[in-house]
Design a protein around this motif. Structure first.
Motif, PDB file in Angstrom:
ATOM      1  N   VAL A 242       1.070  -1.604  -0.282  1.00 43.14           N
ATOM      2  CA  VAL A 242       0.002  -0.117   0.368  1.00 43.14           C
ATOM      3  C   VAL A 242       0.600   1.133   0.140  1.00 43.14           C
ATOM      4  CG1 VAL A 242      -2.333   1.101   0.937  1.00 43.14           C
ATOM      5  CG2 VAL A 242      -0.635  -1.384   1.140  1.00 43.14           C
ATOM      6  N   GLY A 243       1.657   1.714  -0.912  1.00 43.69           N
ATOM      7  CA  GLY A 243       2.045   2.958  -1.167  1.00 43.69           C
ATOM      8  C   GLY A 243       1.530   4.149  -2.125  1.00 43.69           C
ATOM      9  N   SER A 244       2.153   4.253  -3.216  1.00 47.36           N
ATOM     10  CA  SER A 244       1.569   5.011  -4.176  1.00 47.36           C
ATOM     11  C   SER A 244       0.725   4.725  -4.521  1.00 47.36           C
ATOM     12  CB  SER A 244       2.299   5.942  -5.081  1.00 47.36           C
ATOM     13  OG  SER A 244       3.452   6.674  -4.300  1.00 47.36           O
ATOM     14  N   GLY A 282      -1.497   5.165  -2.300  1.00 44.60           N
ATOM     15  CA  GLY A 282      -2.219   6.133  -1.564  1.00 44.60           C
ATOM     16  C   GLY A 282      -1.135   7.650  -1.993  1.00 44.60           C
ATOM     17  N   ALA A 283      -1.375   7.261  -3.269  1.00 46.34           N
ATOM     18  CA  ALA A 283      -1.370   8.829  -3.929  1.00 46.34           C
ATOM     19  C   ALA A 283      -2.543   9.641  -3.834  1.00 46.34           C
ATOM     20  CB  ALA A 283      -0.681   8.656  -5.119  1.00 46.34           C
ATOM     21  N   LEU A 285      -4.716   9.591  -1.392  1.00 50.04           N
ATOM     22  CA  LEU A 285      -5.012  10.189  -0.035  1.00 50.04           C
ATOM     23  C   LEU A 285      -4.051  11.449  -0.065  1.00 50.04           C
ATOM     24  CD1 LEU A 285      -4.725   7.017   1.806  1.00 50.04           C
ATOM     25  CD2 LEU A 285      -6.851   7.894   0.913  1.00 50.04           C
ATOM     26  N   ARG A 286      -2.950  11.525  -0.560  1.00 48.48           N
ATOM     27  CA  ARG A 286      -2.031  12.377  -0.566  1.00 48.48           C
ATOM     28  C   ARG A 286      -1.991  13.542  -1.274  1.00 48.48           C
ATOM     29  NH1 ARG A 286       3.694  10.906  -0.257  1.00 48.48           N
ATOM     30  NH2 ARG A 286       3.608  11.476   2.017  1.00 48.48           N
ATOM     31  N   ASN A 291       0.416  14.182   6.028  1.00 49.68           N
ATOM     32  CA  ASN A 291       0.617  12.303   6.328  1.00 49.68           C
ATOM     33  C   ASN A 291       0.169  12.399   8.170  1.00 49.68           C
ATOM     34  OD1 ASN A 291       1.799  10.662   4.478  1.00 49.68           O
ATOM     35  ND2 ASN A 291       3.797  10.252   4.353  1.00 49.68           N
ATOM     36  N   LEU A 294      -3.048  11.772   7.673  1.00 50.51           N
ATOM     37  CA  LEU A 294      -3.309  10.922   7.875  1.00 50.51           C
ATOM     38  C   LEU A 294      -3.412  10.025   9.444  1.00 50.51           C
ATOM     39  CD1 LEU A 294      -2.192   9.455   4.611  1.00 50.51           C
ATOM     40  CD2 LEU A 294      -4.498   9.686   4.965  1.00 50.51           C
ATOM     41  N   GLU A 295      -2.676  10.327  10.001  1.00 51.86           N
ATOM     42  CA  GLU A 295      -2.503   9.137  11.446  1.00 51.86           C
ATOM     43  C   GLU A 295      -3.239   9.525  12.302  1.00 51.86           C
ATOM     44  OE1 GLU A 295       1.307   9.703  13.282  1.00 51.86           O
ATOM     45  OE2 GLU A 295       2.175   9.141  11.494  1.00 51.86           O
ATOM     46  N   GLY A 376       4.848  -1.323   2.643  1.00 53.90           N
ATOM     47  CA  GLY A 376       4.246   0.476   2.189  1.00 53.90           C
ATOM     48  C   GLY A 376       4.068   1.498   3.278  1.00 53.90           C
ATOM     49  N   GLY A 377       3.687   3.132   2.241  1.00 57.55           N
ATOM     50  CA  GLY A 377       3.121   3.628   4.020  1.00 57.55           C
ATOM     51  C   GLY A 377       2.317   3.356   4.523  1.00 57.55           C
ATOM     52  N   GLY A 378       1.219   2.958   3.617  1.00 58.46           N
ATOM     53  CA  GLY A 378      -0.255   2.547   4.434  1.00 58.46           C
ATOM     54  C   GLY A 378      -0.158   1.283   5.154  1.00 58.46           C
ATOM     55  N   ASN A 381      -0.759   1.549   9.212  1.00 56.14           N
ATOM     56  CA  ASN A 381      -2.084   2.546   9.715  1.00 56.14           C
ATOM     57  C   ASN A 381      -2.836   1.290  10.488  1.00 56.14           C
ATOM     58  OD1 ASN A 381      -4.857   3.341   9.433  1.00 56.14           O
ATOM     59  ND2 ASN A 381      -4.061   5.557   7.647  1.00 56.14           N
ATOM     60  N   TRP A 384      -6.452   1.410   9.255  1.00 55.53           N
ATOM     61  CA  TRP A 384      -6.586   0.805   7.776  1.00 55.53           C
ATOM     62  C   TRP A 384      -6.979  -1.179   7.893  1.00 55.53           C
ATOM     63  CZ3 TRP A 384      -3.672   2.680   3.033  1.00 55.53           C
ATOM     64  CH2 TRP A 384      -4.907   2.529   1.545  1.00 55.53           C
TER      65      TRP A 384
HETATM   66  P1  ADP Z   1       6.254   4.477  -2.808  1.00 54.24           P
HETATM   67  O1  ADP Z   1       4.756   3.647  -3.575  1.00 54.24           O
HETATM   68  O2  ADP Z   1       6.188   5.824  -3.491  1.00 54.24           O
HETATM   69  O3  ADP Z   1       7.367   4.069  -2.263  1.00 54.24           O
HETATM   70  P2  ADP Z   1       5.442   4.534   0.007  1.00 54.24           P
HETATM   71  O4  ADP Z   1       5.573   3.054   0.471  1.00 54.24           O
HETATM   72  O5  ADP Z   1       6.681   5.284   0.315  1.00 54.24           O
HETATM   73  O6  ADP Z   1       4.770   4.621  -1.218  1.00 54.24           O
HETATM   74  O7  ADP Z   1       4.280   5.528   0.679  1.00 54.24           O
HETATM   75  C1  ADP Z   1       3.635   6.424   0.360  1.00 54.24           C
HETATM   76  C2  ADP Z   1       1.713   6.488   0.524  1.00 54.24           C
HETATM   77  O8  ADP Z   1       2.034   6.499   1.740  1.00 54.24           O
HETATM   78  C3  ADP Z   1       2.023   7.892   0.092  1.00 54.24           C
HETATM   79  O9  ADP Z   1       1.032   8.092  -0.918  1.00 54.24           O
HETATM   80  C4  ADP Z   1       0.448   8.018   2.315  1.00 54.24           C
HETATM   81  O10 ADP Z   1      -0.077   8.888   1.381  1.00 54.24           O
HETATM   82  C5  ADP Z   1       0.614   6.761   2.296  1.00 54.24           C
HETATM   83  N1  ADP Z   1       0.286   7.132   4.096  1.00 54.24           N
HETATM   84  C6  ADP Z   1       1.532   7.470   3.849  1.00 54.24           C
HETATM   85  N2  ADP Z   1       1.179   7.282   5.912  1.00 54.24           N
HETATM   86  C7  ADP Z   1      -0.342   6.755   6.277  1.00 54.24           C
HETATM   87  C8  ADP Z   1      -0.631   6.564   6.375  1.00 54.24           C
HETATM   88  N3  ADP Z   1      -0.457   6.851   7.931  1.00 54.24           N
HETATM   89  N4  ADP Z   1      -2.568   6.303   6.715  1.00 54.24           N
HETATM   90  C9  ADP Z   1      -2.635   6.262   4.924  1.00 54.24           C
HETATM   91  N5  ADP Z   1      -1.871   5.696   4.365  1.00 54.24           N
HETATM   92  C10 ADP Z   1      -0.277   6.455   4.225  1.00 54.24           C
END
Ligand code: ADP
Length: 418
Positions: A242-244, A282-283, A285-286, A291, A294-295, A376-378, A381, A384
């Motif tokens: 769960v990244g971009s 996540g892109a 959400l951005r 961030n 989001l938290e 990934g960034g998500g 959470n 989630w």
């Molecule tokens: P990439 O795919 O670009 O490497 P990352 O794995 O670093 O991305 O994740 C970044 C994404 O995670 C961002 O798009 C952001 O919206 C999402 N993100 C960061 N923190 C949270 C959070 N607490 N809850 C949900 N999504 C999040």
């Protein structure tokens, strides 16, 4: 005690990780890339590789039994008879292959994985039309060339890197249709990822104080390495990144391919790693939240209640998986005034898309989903994660480790143990 070294060449830098015999991390080293358009990439990679070796503590180095390297998929280069690059490598996202697509289509079977402007084969075909091609003897992937620097054997690859070169991972040979392209180059001999290729070159072993019999193993790609790091290993186990964007990978006994949805399978020993990538994630959400928001907003969501909001969060029109529709419109209405409600709707909608993705893989023949690891960034959470668990109906947890270097170290360790 024996140690294993995994080296990851990613987009922003190179990393190395040393693990022990039970997979516990001992040291992590980094070499960030400073990208400027004029740099000699081959040179930078070489410097990065040796800097990583140097950064590893002498105590660990002395007992490293095996090394494996992962590179970015479809990052490729040509080299001469002694392994020197004859021109700049082409990076994973380089689309120069667009000009050879007609020729490629006339040879490759319809819907084949190589029929993409960024595939390794499209890049090789483009290279074969350039003046420098006459000096080239070998075509290698990034991971193959870096491993060559360590073991000194030219012309060896692994079946993860070679998938987008057209190598048939089912029958373990190059397909006959490849001959029609008449490319006069030494295509790499393809071996099992992680299998031992040769001992480290004696001069490197001596200079850096590695054991004389330290083995250099065949590598893999960065995304498979990240999958291996997760801890998933049985059929039915999956990793969602769960990244971009939202990337799904499900381990299965059956191979699943469906080009309409961009679904293909990598071979993983006796199993298949099936997967697809959605443009949601996540892109989107951005676009609406930081961030920190989001938290904090996530903590106010009541995860026991399903949101009635039904979105299809996309940055722009178009989706491939789990819906194949290049014109699919983003659906982000109605938007409630309360940001908690809006975020709740977004998180639930992405969870529904993820669930549909795994359903589709299973409908196409993949094993029944039993567990989902998350990277990934998500992944951070927890709200989630709870929502996703409600839709997916299987345990959802964070990946044991998300670093490709760790997965590659495991690859070196596990193969060596067989
Ligand atoms: P990439 O795919 O670009 O490497 P990352 O794995 O670093 O991305 O994740 C970044 C994404 O995670 C961002 O798009 C952001 O919206 C999402 N993100 C960061 N923190 C949270 C959070 N607490 N809850 C949900 N999504 C999040």
């Amino acid at each position: 005690m024996g140690f294993y070294l995994g080296i990851d060449f990613g987009t922003s830098g190179a990393r190395g990780m040393v693990i022990d015999e039970v997979g516990i991390m001992q040291q992590r080293v980094i070499y960030p890339f400073e990208m400027s358009p004029r740099v000699d990439l081959g040179n930078i990679w070489q410097m990065a590789l040796f800097s990583l070796l140097e950064q590893i503590s002498g105590e660990l180095r002395r007992e490293i039994r095996a090394i494996a390297i992962n590179g970015t998929s479809s990052t490729v280069l040509l080299c001469d008879a002694v392994g020197n690059p004859v021109d700049a490598p082409l990076l994973y996202n380089d689309g120069r292959g667009a000009v050879v697509m007609d020729r490629l289509k006339s040879a490759a079977p319809p819907n084949h994985t190589v029929l993409s402007t960024t595939s390794s084969l499209a890049k090789l075909l483009w290279m074969s039309q350039q003046a420098f091609f006459t000096q080239a003897k070998y075509f290698l992937h990034q991971a193959d060339w870096l491993a060559f620097l360590l073991h000194g054997q030219l012309g060896i690859s692994d079946y993860h890197n070679a998938l987008k070169l057209g190598y048939d991972v089912e029958t373990l040979q190059y397909p006959q249709w490849l001959d029609q392209l008449q490319i006069s180059i030494h295509l790499p001999k393809v071996v099992t990822p992680g299998s031992a290729i040769a001992e480290l070159r004696p001069e490197i072993a001596a200079k850096y104080n590695f054991p004389k019999d330290c083995l250099v193993c065949a590598g893999t790609t960065d995304s498979i390495a990240a999958f291996l790091a997760s801890g998933a290993e049985s059929p039915g186990e999956a990793v969602t990144s769960v990244g971009s964007t939202l990337v799904l990978k499900l381990l299965s006994r059956t191979r699943v391919e469906d080009v309409r949805y961009g679904i293909y399978s990598h071979r993983l020993g006796d199993l298949w790693l099936t997967g697809g990538a959605s443009n949601t994630g996540g892109a989107v959400l951005r676009q609406f939240f930081t961030n920190t928001e989001l938290e904090s907003l996530s903590q106010e969501i009541d995860t026991s209640q399903a949101s009635v909001l039904d979105y299809y969060p996309l940055l722009k029109p178009g989706e491939r998986f789990p819906i194949n529709d290049p014109n699919l419109q983003p659906r982000l209405e109605p938007r409630p005034d309360n940001p908690v409600e809006f975020l709740h709707g977004l998180l639930e909608s992405i969870a529904r898309i993820e669930t549909r993705g795994y359903e589709l893989l299973q409908e196409l023949g993949a094993d029944k989903l039993t567990r989902v690891y998350t990277a990934g960034g998500g992944a951070a959470n927890d709200t989630w994660t709870t929502i996703r668990g409600r839709y997916l109906q299987v345990p959802v947890m964070r990946s044991m480790n998300t670093e490709a270097a760790y997965g590659t170290a495991l690859l070196a360790m596990r193969r060596m143990r067989e």
